[in-house]
Design a protein around this motif. Structure first.
Motif, PDB file in Angstrom:
ATOM      1  N   PHE A  20       0.878  -1.175   0.000  1.00 38.18           N
ATOM      2  CA  PHE A  20       0.000   0.000   0.000  1.00 38.18           C
ATOM      3  C   PHE A  20       0.911   1.218   0.000  1.00 38.18           C
ATOM      4  CE2 PHE A  20      -2.699  -3.183   2.128  1.00 38.18           C
ATOM      5  CZ  PHE A  20      -3.736  -3.211   1.208  1.00 38.18           C
ATOM      6  N   ASP A  21       0.930   1.959  -1.084  1.00 39.87           N
ATOM      7  CA  ASP A  21       1.861   3.067  -1.233  1.00 39.87           C
ATOM      8  C   ASP A  21       1.241   4.129  -2.131  1.00 39.87           C
ATOM      9  OD1 ASP A  21       4.171   4.552  -0.984  1.00 39.87           O
ATOM     10  OD2 ASP A  21       5.496   2.907  -1.515  1.00 39.87           O
ATOM     11  N   THR A  22       1.843   5.300  -2.140  1.00 36.53           N
ATOM     12  CA  THR A  22       1.311   6.411  -2.934  1.00 36.53           C
ATOM     13  C   THR A  22       1.995   6.571  -4.277  1.00 36.53           C
ATOM     14  OG1 THR A  22       2.850   7.919  -1.842  1.00 36.53           O
ATOM     15  CG2 THR A  22       0.638   7.713  -0.877  1.00 36.53           C
ATOM     16  N   ASP A  23       3.048   5.804  -4.544  1.00 42.07           N
ATOM     17  CA  ASP A  23       3.783   6.029  -5.794  1.00 42.07           C
ATOM     18  C   ASP A  23       4.212   4.735  -6.503  1.00 42.07           C
ATOM     19  OD1 ASP A  23       5.590   5.407  -3.814  1.00 42.07           O
ATOM     20  OD2 ASP A  23       7.026   6.949  -4.352  1.00 42.07           O
ATOM     21  N   HIS A  24       3.234   3.869  -6.767  1.00 42.18           N
ATOM     22  CA  HIS A  24       3.506   2.684  -7.581  1.00 42.18           C
ATOM     23  C   HIS A  24       3.756   3.134  -9.022  1.00 42.18           C
ATOM     24  CE1 HIS A  24       2.526  -0.564  -4.790  1.00 42.18           C
ATOM     25  NE2 HIS A  24       1.520   0.185  -4.350  1.00 42.18           N
ATOM     26  N   PRO A  25       4.846   2.683  -9.650  1.00 43.35           N
ATOM     27  CA  PRO A  25       5.086   3.050 -11.051  1.00 43.35           C
ATOM     28  C   PRO A  25       4.188   2.229 -11.974  1.00 43.35           C
ATOM     29  CG  PRO A  25       6.837   1.629 -10.256  1.00 43.35           C
ATOM     30  CD  PRO A  25       5.938   1.893  -9.089  1.00 43.35           C
TER      31      PRO A  25
END
Length: 152
Positions: A20-25
């Motif tokens: 769970f993250d804000t910057d998945h490429p």
């Protein structure tokens, strides 16, 4: 398997980002963009997950099925000396993170507005190339303290 969610914000998944993250490429039209699978907030985390397809957000792998075993031989040392029968379960299993696009985590207060925003974000997830995979949340996972919020 749901115990994996305790490591949700500190364990990398296949793309090198936290699950769970804000910057998945994500690559769309030969350009890399950043996609979030996390709703910000300061409350107890809760999750929307799509377990409806063949590919899952959390994966359970069973290599050796559960087998109940009991040592009940009256001549065994533990039975004879301590009058103890030993029982247990033998298994070989593992679990891990699957596709982050099938899960959305939130630290915002669980209410109708934040739930609707998280649901819309999860249903709008895209796969590499920009394809919309048709994600539909099937499970809402909440801490026990938020049970009443989840039911309203």
């Amino acid at each position: 398997m749901f115990g994996l969610l305790t490591a949700r914000f500190a364990t990398n998944c296949f793309d090198g980002q936290f699950f769970f993250d804000t910057d998945h490429p994500l690559q769309i039209d030969k350009m890399v963009t950043q996609v979030s699978s996390l709703q910000a907030g300061a409350g107890d985390p809760w999750y929307l997950l799509d377990f409806g397809g063949d590919i899952r957000p959390l994966v359970w792998q069973e290599r050796t099925p559960d087998t109940f075993e009991a040592l009940t031989n009256p001549g065994a040392a533990d039975v004879f000396l301590r009058n103890e029968f030993t029982c247990g379960v033998r298994a070989r299993v593992n679990c891990g993170f699957g596709l982050w696009q099938l899960a959305f985590g939130s630290k915002a207060t669980l209410d109708a507005t934040n739930y609707a925003a998280a649901r819309a974000a999860l249903m709008g997830m895209r796969a590499d190339g920009g394809r919309i995979p048709g994600v539909t949340p099937t499970h809402l996972v909440v801490p026990s303290a938020s049970d009443s919020s989840a039911c309203s």
